[in-house]
Design a protein around this motif. Sequence first.
Motif, PDB file in Angstrom:
ATOM      1  N   ILE A 196       0.821  -1.204   0.000  1.00  0.00           N
ATOM      2  CA  ILE A 196       0.000   0.000   0.000  1.00  0.00           C
ATOM      3  C   ILE A 196       0.860   1.262   0.000  1.00  0.00           C
ATOM      4  O   ILE A 196       1.973   1.264   0.531  1.00  0.00           O
ATOM      5  N   PRO A 197       0.375   2.367  -0.586  1.00  0.00           N
ATOM      6  CA  PRO A 197       1.125   3.622  -0.545  1.00  0.00           C
ATOM      7  C   PRO A 197       1.110   4.220   0.860  1.00  0.00           C
ATOM      8  O   PRO A 197       0.276   3.855   1.703  1.00  0.00           O
ATOM      9  N   PHE A 198       2.030   5.136   1.116  1.00  0.00           N
ATOM     10  CA  PHE A 198       2.170   5.719   2.444  1.00  0.00           C
ATOM     11  C   PHE A 198       0.883   6.407   2.911  1.00  0.00           C
ATOM     12  O   PHE A 198       0.549   6.358   4.104  1.00  0.00           O
ATOM     13  N   GLN A 199       0.173   7.056   1.981  1.00  0.00           N
ATOM     14  CA  GLN A 199      -1.055   7.749   2.366  1.00  0.00           C
ATOM     15  C   GLN A 199      -2.053   6.802   3.023  1.00  0.00           C
ATOM     16  O   GLN A 199      -2.690   7.142   4.020  1.00  0.00           O
ATOM     17  N   GLN A 200      -2.200   5.614   2.456  1.00  0.00           N
ATOM     18  CA  GLN A 200      -3.149   4.647   3.014  1.00  0.00           C
ATOM     19  C   GLN A 200      -2.664   4.109   4.357  1.00  0.00           C
ATOM     20  O   GLN A 200      -3.457   3.914   5.278  1.00  0.00           O
ATOM     21  N   PHE A 201      -1.365   3.881   4.448  1.00  0.00           N
ATOM     22  CA  PHE A 201      -0.803   3.435   5.723  1.00  0.00           C
ATOM     23  C   PHE A 201      -1.047   4.474   6.810  1.00  0.00           C
ATOM     24  O   PHE A 201      -1.450   4.146   7.929  1.00  0.00           O
ATOM     25  N   ALA A 202      -0.819   5.745   6.487  1.00  0.00           N
ATOM     26  CA  ALA A 202      -1.008   6.818   7.466  1.00  0.00           C
ATOM     27  C   ALA A 202      -2.458   6.886   7.940  1.00  0.00           C
ATOM     28  O   ALA A 202      -2.729   7.071   9.140  1.00  0.00           O
ATOM     29  N   LYS A 203      -3.385   6.737   7.029  1.00  0.00           N
ATOM     30  CA  LYS A 203      -4.804   6.747   7.404  1.00  0.00           C
ATOM     31  C   LYS A 203      -5.128   5.575   8.328  1.00  0.00           C
ATOM     32  O   LYS A 203      -5.928   5.689   9.255  1.00  0.00           O
ATOM     33  N   TYR A 204      -4.493   4.430   8.057  1.00  0.00           N
ATOM     34  CA  TYR A 204      -4.713   3.266   8.906  1.00  0.00           C
ATOM     35  C   TYR A 204      -4.154   3.492  10.308  1.00  0.00           C
ATOM     36  O   TYR A 204      -4.760   3.084  11.300  1.00  0.00           O
ATOM     37  N   VAL A 205      -2.989   4.136  10.407  1.00  0.00           N
ATOM     38  CA  VAL A 205      -2.405   4.438  11.713  1.00  0.00           C
ATOM     39  C   VAL A 205      -3.358   5.321  12.519  1.00  0.00           C
ATOM     40  O   VAL A 205      -3.573   5.100  13.713  1.00  0.00           O
ATOM     41  N   VAL A 206      -3.948   6.295  11.847  1.00  0.00           N
ATOM     42  CA  VAL A 206      -4.921   7.161  12.513  1.00  0.00           C
ATOM     43  C   VAL A 206      -6.101   6.331  13.011  1.00  0.00           C
ATOM     44  O   VAL A 206      -6.561   6.482  14.144  1.00  0.00           O
ATOM     45  N   TYR A 207      -6.586   5.430  12.173  1.00  0.00           N
ATOM     46  CA  TYR A 207      -7.696   4.555  12.560  1.00  0.00           C
ATOM     47  C   TYR A 207      -7.299   3.661  13.729  1.00  0.00           C
ATOM     48  O   TYR A 207      -8.047   3.492  14.686  1.00  0.00           O
ATOM     49  N   GLN A 208      -6.114   3.056  13.657  1.00  0.00           N
ATOM     50  CA  GLN A 208      -5.656   2.161  14.723  1.00  0.00           C
ATOM     51  C   GLN A 208      -5.574   2.876  16.055  1.00  0.00           C
ATOM     52  O   GLN A 208      -5.970   2.350  17.093  1.00  0.00           O
ATOM     53  N   GLN A 209      -5.048   4.094  16.033  1.00  0.00           N
ATOM     54  CA  GLN A 209      -4.913   4.847  17.277  1.00  0.00           C
ATOM     55  C   GLN A 209      -6.276   5.119  17.882  1.00  0.00           C
ATOM     56  O   GLN A 209      -6.481   5.001  19.084  1.00  0.00           O
ATOM     57  N   GLN A 210      -7.236   5.456  17.053  1.00  0.00           N
ATOM     58  CA  GLN A 210      -8.573   5.725  17.549  1.00  0.00           C
ATOM     59  C   GLN A 210      -9.206   4.477  18.148  1.00  0.00           C
ATOM     60  O   GLN A 210     -10.016   4.547  19.045  1.00  0.00           O
TER      61      GLN A 210
END
Length: 348
Positions: free
Chosen positions: A239-253
Amino acid sequence: MKFTDSTTNKTSKAEEKPNKYKVVWQKLSSQERQLLEAKPVHELSKGEPYLGRKQAMQKKCRQLSNANNDIELSRMIYDDKHKFVMCEVPKAASTTWRKFVWFLLGKVKTKEELRHVNQSITILNRGNLPTLASLNISEAMKRLSTYTTFFAMRHPFDRLVSAHDSKFTSRDRGVTYKMNFGRRIAINQAKNHMHGVPVNNKLTSRDFNLENIPEYQKLNDVEKTDVAEYVKIIRSGEIPFQQFAKYVVYQQQATNMDAHWRPQMSLCNPCAVNYDFVIKFEDLSTDSNRLLEYLQRGEPEERKLSLKLIPSRVTNKKTTQQMKTLDSSTKQQLEKIYGDDFAILGYN
């Protein structure tokens, strides 16, 4: 600070896949916290920049309004012979330092043998390295209060980019993270890329033909190309970095963050432990060799380990480029997630 699980002897869901790793937490009592705070400045940290680094961290910890006493004992590797405790921070020279510890523990006899050690056997979830989680709290505290304690810190966003680079790109020859995380992330974020083509597990099969899907047949050539390229991402998990970053935000929440990108304050909590020495990743060779020389004092010169300067794949330039690909909302949420790392560890 945000922790994935602040309960003792609980298993973090984030680490069940791909790492089946029991995360053991301990909430320090006021007396235990005071015992660690009372440790005198270690001789390793009496000179600059180490003393200033330690004092700045202590000052910022005192100013932190949401500080707590939770520490992850299962992340703290100890060595009774050399009398040290290392808190492991993934993506901050952790592989290198686990191999150093492997040697210091006597798992191999020579530096030549060490060169051929497969780093995977040193991963914490393999259970081959002793951690404070295996001890009762009295014995764990005895080591934290009398042994040389240390961890390695890194710029939060450099570490985030490194996690993506090593787990979700072609650099990683393994498939564990790509198949367990990458595919799921790509599927969950597919809506804006598939032009109405249904997303399901059939797409992960390389034998499945897109031409058999009615919605795909109705697309123009440009849209078909978009869909075909995105299906490649779903199938590979790269996956591209943008999608990974969005997932990190989701995981933290969801308070469900994997250790490779979980904030360093959550992993090692220097506000509670009062580490004797802090390695700065940006000065990795200098700081590591200072510590290695101390830990190996009395050892024959020919047996002493040292760290040669190896350029990191993730540079400040690469991190800047990757962060520029993110929308402002995602950037702001990442700054919030890693806010304590920036504040306490002294990064900006």
